[in-house]
Design an enzyme around this catalytic site. Sequence first.
Site, PDB file in Angstrom:
ATOM      1  N   PRO A  75      21.422  14.947  81.668  1.00  0.00           N
ATOM      2  CA  PRO A  75      22.463  15.641  80.901  1.00  0.00           C
ATOM      3  C   PRO A  75      21.943  16.110  79.545  1.00  0.00           C
ATOM      4  O   PRO A  75      21.369  15.328  78.780  1.00  0.00           O
ATOM      5  CB  PRO A  75      23.549  14.574  80.739  1.00  0.00           C
ATOM      6  CG  PRO A  75      22.830  13.265  80.881  1.00  0.00           C
ATOM      7  CD  PRO A  75      21.723  13.513  81.849  1.00  0.00           C
ATOM      8  N   SER A 104      26.623  17.450  81.430  1.00  0.00           N
ATOM      9  CA  SER A 104      26.901  16.747  80.190  1.00  0.00           C
ATOM     10  C   SER A 104      28.372  16.853  79.823  1.00  0.00           C
ATOM     11  O   SER A 104      29.002  17.904  79.997  1.00  0.00           O
ATOM     12  CB  SER A 104      26.052  17.338  79.063  1.00  0.00           C
ATOM     13  OG  SER A 104      26.431  16.798  77.808  1.00  0.00           O
ATOM     14  N   GLN A 133      28.144  13.173  83.249  1.00  0.00           N
ATOM     15  CA  GLN A 133      27.828  12.232  82.169  1.00  0.00           C
ATOM     16  C   GLN A 133      29.044  12.038  81.284  1.00  0.00           C
ATOM     17  O   GLN A 133      29.744  12.993  80.939  1.00  0.00           O
ATOM     18  CB  GLN A 133      26.650  12.742  81.343  1.00  0.00           C
ATOM     19  CG  GLN A 133      26.282  11.865  80.159  1.00  0.00           C
ATOM     20  CD  GLN A 133      26.893  12.332  78.857  1.00  0.00           C
ATOM     21  OE1 GLN A 133      27.180  13.515  78.697  1.00  0.00           O
ATOM     22  NE2 GLN A 133      27.123  11.413  77.934  1.00  0.00           N
ATOM     23  N   TYR A 135      30.770   9.895  77.841  1.00  0.00           N
ATOM     24  CA  TYR A 135      30.880   8.964  76.724  1.00  0.00           C
ATOM     25  C   TYR A 135      32.275   8.347  76.812  1.00  0.00           C
ATOM     26  O   TYR A 135      33.281   9.069  76.756  1.00  0.00           O
ATOM     27  CB  TYR A 135      30.745   9.679  75.377  1.00  0.00           C
ATOM     28  CG  TYR A 135      29.379  10.221  75.050  1.00  0.00           C
ATOM     29  CD1 TYR A 135      28.386   9.392  74.532  1.00  0.00           C
ATOM     30  CD2 TYR A 135      29.087  11.571  75.230  1.00  0.00           C
ATOM     31  CE1 TYR A 135      27.133   9.898  74.205  1.00  0.00           C
ATOM     32  CE2 TYR A 135      27.842  12.085  74.912  1.00  0.00           C
ATOM     33  CZ  TYR A 135      26.868  11.245  74.393  1.00  0.00           C
ATOM     34  OH  TYR A 135      25.632  11.750  74.078  1.00  0.00           O
ATOM     35  N   THR A 161      26.946   6.980  79.225  1.00  0.00           N
ATOM     36  CA  THR A 161      25.994   6.773  78.135  1.00  0.00           C
ATOM     37  C   THR A 161      26.451   5.594  77.289  1.00  0.00           C
ATOM     38  O   THR A 161      27.565   5.586  76.764  1.00  0.00           O
ATOM     39  CB  THR A 161      25.887   8.035  77.270  1.00  0.00           C
ATOM     40  OG1 THR A 161      25.376   9.105  78.081  1.00  0.00           O
ATOM     41  CG2 THR A 161      24.936   7.818  76.096  1.00  0.00           C
ATOM     42  N   LYS A 227      23.519   4.824  81.374  1.00  0.00           N
ATOM     43  CA  LYS A 227      22.430   5.563  80.749  1.00  0.00           C
ATOM     44  C   LYS A 227      22.172   4.981  79.360  1.00  0.00           C
ATOM     45  O   LYS A 227      23.052   4.999  78.501  1.00  0.00           O
ATOM     46  CB  LYS A 227      22.783   7.042  80.623  1.00  0.00           C
ATOM     47  CG  LYS A 227      21.732   7.897  79.928  1.00  0.00           C
ATOM     48  CD  LYS A 227      22.180   9.347  79.871  1.00  0.00           C
ATOM     49  CE  LYS A 227      21.127  10.242  79.237  1.00  0.00           C
ATOM     50  NZ  LYS A 227      21.023  10.023  77.763  1.00  0.00           N
ATOM     51  N   HIS A 251      17.444   8.227  75.337  1.00  0.00           N
ATOM     52  CA  HIS A 251      18.131   9.403  74.792  1.00  0.00           C
ATOM     53  C   HIS A 251      17.117  10.412  74.248  1.00  0.00           C
ATOM     54  O   HIS A 251      17.401  11.144  73.299  1.00  0.00           O
ATOM     55  CB  HIS A 251      19.115   8.980  73.695  1.00  0.00           C
ATOM     56  CG  HIS A 251      20.411   9.725  73.710  1.00  0.00           C
ATOM     57  ND1 HIS A 251      21.614   9.126  73.994  1.00  0.00           N
ATOM     58  CD2 HIS A 251      20.704  11.022  73.478  1.00  0.00           C
ATOM     59  CE1 HIS A 251      22.588  10.009  73.920  1.00  0.00           C
ATOM     60  NE2 HIS A 251      22.062  11.182  73.607  1.00  0.00           N
ATOM     61  N   ARG A 286       6.648  15.599  81.618  1.00  0.00           N
ATOM     62  CA  ARG A 286       6.175  16.952  81.388  1.00  0.00           C
ATOM     63  C   ARG A 286       5.243  17.461  82.488  1.00  0.00           C
ATOM     64  O   ARG A 286       4.861  18.634  82.490  1.00  0.00           O
ATOM     65  CB  ARG A 286       5.411  17.027  80.049  1.00  0.00           C
ATOM     66  CG  ARG A 286       6.244  16.643  78.819  1.00  0.00           C
ATOM     67  CD  ARG A 286       7.346  17.654  78.558  1.00  0.00           C
ATOM     68  NE  ARG A 286       8.105  17.320  77.355  1.00  0.00           N
ATOM     69  CZ  ARG A 286       9.228  16.620  77.344  1.00  0.00           C
ATOM     70  NH1 ARG A 286       9.724  16.154  78.496  1.00  0.00           N
ATOM     71  NH2 ARG A 286       9.866  16.368  76.216  1.00  0.00           N
TER      72      ARG A 286
END
Length: 371
Positions: A75, A104, A133, A135, A161, A227, A251, A286
């Site tokens: 997210p 998100s 996601q 909160y 989260t 998360k 995060h 990456r």
Amino acid sequence: MMTVKDFETAARRRLDPVHADFIAGGAADEITVRANEEAFRRLRLLPRVLRGSAERSLDITVLGGRARTPVLLSPTAFHKLCDGEGELATARAAAAAGAIMIVSMASTVAVEDIAEAIRGSGEDGAPAPLWFQLYLQPDLDFTRTLVRRATDAGCGALVVTVDSPVRGAHERDLRNGFLDLPDGLRCAHMAEPGEGGRVRQIAMSPEISWQHIDWLRGITSLPILLKGALHPEDALLAVRHGVDGLLLSNHGGRQLDTVPATIELLPEIHAAVAGRIPIVLDGGVRRGTDVVKALALGASAVGIGRPVMWALAEGGEKGVRRLLELLRDEVDQALALCGATGVRDLTPDLVRAPVWPDTAGYAVRPGGAVS
């Protein structure tokens, strides 16, 4: 675009510098931001030979959600800072790649619209996999409404989260004066119904506790992932409280600075949960070799965040498609060179690691073994 780094460089040229800093930045001195990538570079792959296969399987199943790639989209907020279509473009690219996208709560497009944009675009016409996601808000009625919206939109899991009782110190944003979205953009899930309606602020909740997780477990049948739980004891508590999975994430270094890189913590967390719940890892991924290292050390899937934003800024939906194709090709190549016929063949003995400090009773030894 040949590498994730190419997307980052291109995005820097296209984005407003303030928005580029918002995406790239972390908390305080950004030590954890750098550590996430550096920790992957310290790990070494030790391949097996003469175990060849003409094709390799990258398919995964996590919490009942099937995907054609072990790379999912973590997210990330405010995609319209990067492209006018925002999360719609991202979702279409993810659906085309068969990748799970975690929407998100701070999305600039509502989850209902995202789900509609990719309806029927999954394998065999099934819905493309979406998670949501969340909160947990002090206003539990409003939180319940968000859970209902995600459920009705067809999301397959809730990603809660838990590392944000307060906001991290985003010093780049403070120096740049980036304190709110530009005119014309809003956090879609926080807006009251109707055009021009009031937009709530996402409230951080210092009082959040395991009781809130129990409450959430009681109002939804969707799988719940936590998360941001980094300590092995919290991973054990998650199992005891009926949590279905972990998104092992710091995060992206945007909350508490100086916490360890997530790949360093993965063997401890994997040993603590002992296979009872799946672990998804994000932070610093990456390269395809990073994905393979994480899967070998116990992750069920790997998430990417900033690279998605860079690809979206560089080329919109096509940019994100290219990013996911590139990472898929890199993972496939690494599997072949490691002598693996698929992601299920990846085991800790393929990774050579430094000895990381034993801080919680789990000593990580060279080769990824845990004692």
